[in-house]
Every structure is written in structure tokens, then in C-alpha cells.
Design a protein around this motif. Structure first.
Motif, PDB file in Angstrom:
ATOM      1  N   ARG A  45      -9.012 -10.658 -16.872  1.00 46.52           N
ATOM      2  CA  ARG A  45      -8.425  -9.525 -17.593  1.00 46.52           C
ATOM      3  C   ARG A  45      -9.136  -9.281 -18.915  1.00 46.52           C
ATOM      4  NH1 ARG A  45      -2.171 -11.284 -16.304  1.00 46.52           N
ATOM      5  NH2 ARG A  45      -2.111 -10.501 -14.157  1.00 46.52           N
ATOM      6  N   ALA A  46      -9.577 -10.332 -19.589  1.00 51.15           N
ATOM      7  CA  ALA A  46     -10.324 -10.148 -20.840  1.00 51.15           C
ATOM      8  C   ALA A  46     -11.643  -9.429 -20.585  1.00 51.15           C
ATOM      9  CB  ALA A  46     -10.567 -11.506 -21.495  1.00 51.15           C
ATOM     10  N   ILE A  47     -12.306  -9.765 -19.504  1.00 46.52           N
ATOM     11  CA  ILE A  47     -13.575  -9.114 -19.183  1.00 46.52           C
ATOM     12  C   ILE A  47     -13.355  -7.670 -18.748  1.00 46.52           C
ATOM     13  CG2 ILE A  47     -15.546  -9.194 -17.605  1.00 46.52           C
ATOM     14  CD1 ILE A  47     -15.350 -12.204 -17.668  1.00 46.52           C
ATOM     15  N   GLU A  48     -12.246  -7.411 -18.059  1.00 45.63           N
ATOM     16  CA  GLU A  48     -11.946  -6.044 -17.650  1.00 45.63           C
ATOM     17  C   GLU A  48     -11.794  -5.108 -18.852  1.00 45.63           C
ATOM     18  OE1 GLU A  48      -8.548  -6.862 -14.928  1.00 45.63           O
ATOM     19  OE2 GLU A  48      -9.549  -5.389 -13.656  1.00 45.63           O
ATOM     20  N   LEU A  49     -11.304  -5.632 -19.984  1.00 46.79           N
ATOM     21  CA  LEU A  49     -11.120  -4.800 -21.172  1.00 46.79           C
ATOM     22  C   LEU A  49     -12.449  -4.377 -21.781  1.00 46.79           C
ATOM     23  CD1 LEU A  49      -8.157  -6.676 -22.922  1.00 46.79           C
ATOM     24  CD2 LEU A  49      -8.057  -4.521 -21.657  1.00 46.79           C
ATOM     25  N   THR A  50     -13.466  -5.226 -21.681  1.00 47.30           N
ATOM     26  CA  THR A  50     -14.763  -4.923 -22.299  1.00 47.30           C
ATOM     27  C   THR A  50     -15.671  -4.094 -21.398  1.00 47.30           C
ATOM     28  OG1 THR A  50     -15.793  -6.956 -21.459  1.00 47.30           O
ATOM     29  CG2 THR A  50     -14.617  -7.097 -23.564  1.00 47.30           C
ATOM     30  N   PHE A  51     -15.378  -4.055 -20.122  1.00 47.96           N
ATOM     31  CA  PHE A  51     -16.289  -3.393 -19.184  1.00 47.96           C
ATOM     32  C   PHE A  51     -16.460  -1.903 -19.457  1.00 47.96           C
ATOM     33  CE2 PHE A  51     -16.956  -1.273 -15.014  1.00 47.96           C
ATOM     34  CZ  PHE A  51     -18.246  -1.726 -14.792  1.00 47.96           C
ATOM     35  N   PRO A  52     -15.397  -1.114 -19.686  1.00 50.20           N
ATOM     36  CA  PRO A  52     -15.612   0.327 -19.933  1.00 50.20           C
ATOM     37  C   PRO A  52     -16.456   0.595 -21.170  1.00 50.20           C
ATOM     38  CG  PRO A  52     -13.310  -0.127 -19.417  1.00 50.20           C
ATOM     39  CD  PRO A  52     -13.958  -1.455 -19.639  1.00 50.20           C
ATOM     40  N   VAL A  53     -16.277  -0.212 -22.237  1.00 49.53           N
ATOM     41  CA  VAL A  53     -17.063  -0.005 -23.461  1.00 49.53           C
ATOM     42  C   VAL A  53     -18.547  -0.201 -23.186  1.00 49.53           C
ATOM     43  CG1 VAL A  53     -17.406  -0.776 -25.831  1.00 49.53           C
ATOM     44  CG2 VAL A  53     -15.102  -0.727 -24.853  1.00 49.53           C
ATOM     45  N   LEU A  54     -18.878  -1.278 -22.470  1.00 52.14           N
ATOM     46  CA  LEU A  54     -20.275  -1.550 -22.153  1.00 52.14           C
ATOM     47  C   LEU A  54     -20.861  -0.466 -21.264  1.00 52.14           C
ATOM     48  CD1 LEU A  54     -22.725  -3.482 -22.121  1.00 52.14           C
ATOM     49  CD2 LEU A  54     -21.665  -4.623 -20.156  1.00 52.14           C
ATOM     50  N   LEU A  55     -20.117  -0.043 -20.264  1.00 47.06           N
ATOM     51  CA  LEU A  55     -20.625   0.956 -19.325  1.00 47.06           C
ATOM     52  C   LEU A  55     -20.873   2.293 -20.018  1.00 47.06           C
ATOM     53  CD1 LEU A  55     -21.281   1.567 -16.348  1.00 47.06           C
ATOM     54  CD2 LEU A  55     -18.895   2.229 -16.049  1.00 47.06           C
ATOM     55  N   VAL A  56     -19.932   2.734 -20.824  1.00 45.03           N
ATOM     56  CA  VAL A  56     -20.074   4.022 -21.507  1.00 45.03           C
ATOM     57  C   VAL A  56     -21.239   3.984 -22.496  1.00 45.03           C
ATOM     58  CG1 VAL A  56     -18.949   5.610 -23.112  1.00 45.03           C
ATOM     59  CG2 VAL A  56     -17.672   4.681 -21.183  1.00 45.03           C
ATOM     60  N   THR A  57     -21.390   2.871 -23.215  1.00 49.70           N
ATOM     61  CA  THR A  57     -22.473   2.761 -24.195  1.00 49.70           C
ATOM     62  C   THR A  57     -23.841   2.864 -23.526  1.00 49.70           C
ATOM     63  OG1 THR A  57     -21.095   1.370 -25.608  1.00 49.70           O
ATOM     64  CG2 THR A  57     -23.469   1.314 -25.999  1.00 49.70           C
ATOM     65  N   LEU A  58     -24.034   2.156 -22.429  1.00 52.54           N
ATOM     66  CA  LEU A  58     -25.330   2.183 -21.753  1.00 52.54           C
ATOM     67  C   LEU A  58     -25.624   3.552 -21.150  1.00 52.54           C
ATOM     68  CD1 LEU A  58     -25.271  -1.317 -20.009  1.00 52.54           C
ATOM     69  CD2 LEU A  58     -26.552  -0.640 -22.030  1.00 52.54           C
ATOM     70  N   VAL A  59     -24.607   4.196 -20.610  1.00 54.37           N
ATOM     71  CA  VAL A  59     -24.815   5.524 -20.031  1.00 54.37           C
ATOM     72  C   VAL A  59     -25.158   6.535 -21.127  1.00 54.37           C
ATOM     73  CG1 VAL A  59     -23.691   7.425 -18.810  1.00 54.37           C
ATOM     74  CG2 VAL A  59     -23.386   5.079 -18.012  1.00 54.37           C
ATOM     75  N   THR A 102     -20.861  -8.079 -27.153  1.00 50.66           N
ATOM     76  CA  THR A 102     -19.796  -8.205 -26.151  1.00 50.66           C
ATOM     77  C   THR A 102     -20.373  -8.462 -24.770  1.00 50.66           C
ATOM     78  OG1 THR A 102     -18.481  -6.650 -27.454  1.00 50.66           O
ATOM     79  CG2 THR A 102     -17.765  -7.068 -25.214  1.00 50.66           C
ATOM     80  N   ALA A 103     -21.491  -7.792 -24.459  1.00 55.63           N
ATOM     81  CA  ALA A 103     -22.124  -8.007 -23.153  1.00 55.63           C
ATOM     82  C   ALA A 103     -22.606  -9.444 -23.002  1.00 55.63           C
ATOM     83  CB  ALA A 103     -23.279  -7.032 -22.975  1.00 55.63           C
ATOM     84  N   VAL A 104     -23.176 -10.012 -24.061  1.00 56.47           N
ATOM     85  CA  VAL A 104     -23.634 -11.397 -23.996  1.00 56.47           C
ATOM     86  C   VAL A 104     -22.444 -12.345 -23.887  1.00 56.47           C
ATOM     87  CG1 VAL A 104     -24.871 -13.199 -25.241  1.00 56.47           C
ATOM     88  CG2 VAL A 104     -25.746 -10.867 -25.243  1.00 56.47           C
ATOM     89  N   PHE A 105     -21.375 -12.041 -24.612  1.00 54.18           N
ATOM     90  CA  PHE A 105     -20.169 -12.867 -24.532  1.00 54.18           C
ATOM     91  C   PHE A 105     -19.614 -12.904 -23.111  1.00 54.18           C
ATOM     92  CE2 PHE A 105     -15.452 -12.757 -24.744  1.00 54.18           C
ATOM     93  CZ  PHE A 105     -15.250 -14.089 -25.060  1.00 54.18           C
ATOM     94  N   THR A 106     -19.622 -11.753 -22.431  1.00 56.74           N
ATOM     95  CA  THR A 106     -19.134 -11.714 -21.057  1.00 56.74           C
ATOM     96  C   THR A 106     -20.184 -12.206 -20.058  1.00 56.74           C
ATOM     97  OG1 THR A 106     -19.775  -9.378 -20.939  1.00 56.74           O
ATOM     98  CG2 THR A 106     -17.490  -9.869 -21.493  1.00 56.74           C
ATOM     99  N   THR A 107     -21.306 -12.676 -20.549  1.00 55.39           N
ATOM    100  CA  THR A 107     -22.276 -13.381 -19.704  1.00 55.39           C
ATOM    101  C   THR A 107     -22.188 -14.886 -19.923  1.00 55.39           C
ATOM    102  OG1 THR A 107     -23.821 -11.527 -19.671  1.00 55.39           O
ATOM    103  CG2 THR A 107     -24.723 -13.678 -19.175  1.00 55.39           C
TER     104      THR A 107
END
Length: 390
Positions: free
Chosen positions: A143-157, A277-282
Motif C-alpha cells: 500500500r505504501a508503494i501504491e501511493l507513490t506510483f501515480p506521482v512517479l508515473l505522471v512525472t516521467l510522462v 521516491t523511485a529509488v526508495f521504492t526500489t
């Protein structure tokens, strides 16, 4: 295991995608362009195909792993000895993976943002945060990783779209006349950036009972699309030759990118904040996979107590490479190891499971003997109407 405590399919998808997108996104354009040249985007897309196949092979193991301990499911397939060797390999790989990714993160931040800060001071908070994350249940981590996923995806796009105006399509136009070897070489290098998706094996025992046939293709397709967009933007902006001379092409790409209206003058600061955040979720999921492998290896009930115990080992392993060049070499070694543990091993496990399932289906049903009545002391059978006994 209760259904509300199971890992959801969507949660497993986000965990797999997030563990893959990390440090590799910074150097991927340079590494792929060195081998594939103008075919860099095509090579990056093709790199997602083996990932999807390996995830599909792991997906087929779900009936063997469902609602039981990981080591028991593996022992039912390949035996106790091979299971212990495989789990030991996964433990060493993911522990080194988490440590070296954290060290690479510290080197990048030290070179671009905190230039007067020691690498150790940048490294330790990331390791502490990863240990704190892994010191929770699997569902909490998901659930913690699910919260960060939209931020990472939107930023890269947004980053990829913002650089389209500077892109020169000539640099990324596929030239198959260069030969298939260049495409395959770039594809092999891109596979190193896809490392980490083998964590799906450690999620299978706690995964909910729902159809998950599209998960491998969604996970590999999402990462492949993000990586291809980043490679397209970097190579089309700098060119196939210039991009090979840049240590971190993605960061340089962010520096030369301007958002319309000049909302942010230093876009790289915002990008690095999201990239943390991306590195943290890696690093966190990598440590989680190492803890789950050690838990299965030792036959423990919980993995949570293993995370704090691994902190000193993580810190020492992360500081072993003397500089960033050595870190890059270790990452390459881990990339080759991932080809064995994350592609070859799942395919072997799937083959064994398929053969055992085929043998089980093709085995003849056991013949049953007709029951012989015990005639001692039995009452005589009286003939009924038509001469039949009743």
C-alpha cells in the motif's frame, strides 16, 4: 490467510513496476545508444519482451505457491536441495541489489545536489527508510508503494512530453541496415535496467485468488513504455554520439527542458525529488525480497525481524565500491546475475511445473477391484421376482 489481508493484483503490479524503475533510468539512454545507435528505442522496447515472458512463467507457478510457504511450494517442484540453493542465490542477489542501488543513489545526489555532503551521510538515511518499510507486513509495504506510483508515473510522462519540442526524429529513426546485432546488443543492455521484477515470486504465496493473466504484460509494457519514452527523449535531444558522452543523460535532459510558462526554473530539482521516491521504492522492495528469501531459507514465520539485522550488512556492502565507476561495474555484474535468477530460473521452474502437471493429467487412473463380500456368517440371499436376488 484472510482475503482482506492478501496482496492484490493491482498492488503486485505496482510493486513490480516500482522496483524496476530506479537508478537505471538515469544511464539507460547512454548504455543503449552505445550498442543500438538509432535503434535505441526499438531495442528498449524489445527488452521488455523477456521480462514479460519471465513474469508469465512466474504467474504459472501460482497454483503451486498459493496459500502456502514459499519454500514448501518450491520443494514440491525442484526438491529441498535445489530450493535451498535457489533461495540462497536470491538472498545474495537482492541484498547486493538493494545495497548497490542505494550507493548509486548517494553518488548521484552527491554529484548533482549535495556536493559537500559525504556519501555516507546520504546513503544511511535511504537504508534506514528502506529498513523501516520492510519492518512491516507485506500488505503495508504494497500500500505504501501504491501511493507513490501515480506521482512517479505522471512525472516521467510529463518530462517525456516536455522534451518532444526539442527532439530530432532523425536521431531515433530505426535503421535496420545496421544489422540485427546492434538491436540485440542494445536489448541486452536494456535488460540490466529491468532488473528486480523477480520479486513477483515472493508475492505469489500471499497473492489474492483472482485472474492475473494480464499482469505480466501490463507490468512489462508499462516499464517498457516509460523507458522507451525516456530513451527517445534523450537520444532525440542529444544525438546518438553526444548521449554516449554524458554520465547521466536523463538528468542532463531535465536540465535543458523548460516547461511552458517557466513554472519551474530548475526542473532537475523537482525531478530529483521525485526520483528519490523511485529509488526508495526500489531499495525497499529489494530488501524485502532478500528478507523473504532468507525467511524461507531459515524456515522462519516472519520476515520483519530480519530487516533491522540486515542494516549493517547493507551499509558495508554499499560502501565496498571505491567510486562510481566501480558501482557501475557491480551493477553490470548484477545485471548478468539477473539474467540467471530472473529469466532462466523462472523458465526452469515453469518447465518443471508444466511437466509435472502433464504427467499428473496423463497418468492412468488407478484401477479399483470390485468389493468381495465376506460370506462367513452372511444371511442367504433370497431370489426375488424374476430370479434376482434382493
Amino acid at each position: 490467510m484472510r482475503t482482506d489481508q492478501a496482496v492484490t493484483v493491482r498492488g503486485a503490479l505496482t510493486v513490480v513496476v516500482n522496483i524496476v524503475i530506479g537508478v537505471g533510468i538515469l544511464t539507460l539512454p547512454r548504455e543503449v545508444a552505445a550498442k543500438a545507435g538509432p535503434n535505441s528505442v526499438l531495442a528498449t522496447l524489445l527488452g521488455a519482451v523477456p521480462v514479460a515472458v519471465a513474469l508469465a512463467a512466474l504467474n504459472a507457478l501460482a497454483p503451486w505457491m498459493r496459500r502456502q510457504r514459499l519454500e514448501r511450494g518450491l520443494e514440491g517442484l525442484i526438491g529441498r536441495g535445489a530450493t535451498r540453493v535457489l533461495l540462497g542465490g536470491y538472498f545474495v542477489f537482492y541484498l547486493a541489489f538493494a545495497a548497490v542501488i542505494a550507493r548509486a543513489f548517494a553518488e548521484v545526489v552527491n554529484a548533482n545536489v549535495l556536493r559537500n555532503t559525504p556519501v555516507e551521510a546520504i546513503l544511511l538515511p535511504m537504508l534506514l527508510a528502506a529498513v523501516y518499510l520492510v519492518h512491516h507486513r507485506t500488505v503495508t509495504i504494497m500500500r505504501a508503494i501504491e501511493l507513490t506510483f501515480p506521482v512517479l508515473l505522471v512525472t516521467l510522462v510529463v518530462l517525456a512530453l516536455a522534451t518532444m519540442g526539442r527532439a530530432n526524429v532523425i536521431y531515433v529513426r530505426p535503421q535496420l541496415g545496421l544489422g540485427l546485432g546492434s538491436v540485440l546488443g542494445g536489448m541486452a543492455d536494456s535488460l540490466f535496467a529491468y532488473s528486480g521484477y523477480g520479486i513477483y515470486l515472493f508475492l505469489l504465496p500471499e497473492l489474492e485468488d483472482r485472474p492475473r493473466r494480464r499482469l505480466p504484460w501490463l507490468a512489462a509494457g508499462t516499464v517498457g513504455l516509460i523507458y522507451s519514452m525516456v530513451v527517445f527523449s534523450a537520444v532525440a535531444t542529444f544525438g546518438t554520439v553526444e548521449v554516449q558522452r554524458i554520465t547521466w543523460p536523463t538528468i542532463e535532459l531535465v536540465k535543458v527542458t523548460q516547461i511552458p510558462g517557466r513554472v519551474l526554473e530548475r526542473l532537475e530539482s523537482a525531478f530529483l525529488a521525485v526520483w528519490v521516491t523511485a529509488v526508495f521504492t526500489t531499495v525497499g522492495p529489494g530488501l524485502f525480497a532478500a528478507a523473504k528469501a532468507l525467511q524461507a531459507l531459515l524456515g522462519l514465520e516472519e520476515h520483519r525481524a530480519l530487516a533491522p539485522m540486515a542494516l549493517p550488512v547493507l551499509y558495508v556492502v554499499a560502501l565496498l565500491p571505491p567510486n562510481f565507476a566501480a558501482v557501475a561495474q557491480v551493477l553490470m555484474v548484477l545485471g548478468w546475475a539477473s539474467l540467471v535468477l530472473e529469466i532462466a530460473a523462472p523458465l526452469v521452474l515453469w518447465t518443471v511445473a508444466a511437466l509435472r502437471g502433464w504427467r499428473h493429467r496423463s497418468a492412468p487412473a488407478p484401477r479399483t477391484r470390485p468389493a468381495v463380500p465376506n460370506l462367513r456368517g452372511a444371511a442367504p440371499v433370497r431370489p426375488g421376482p424374476g430370479g434376482r436376488g434382493v
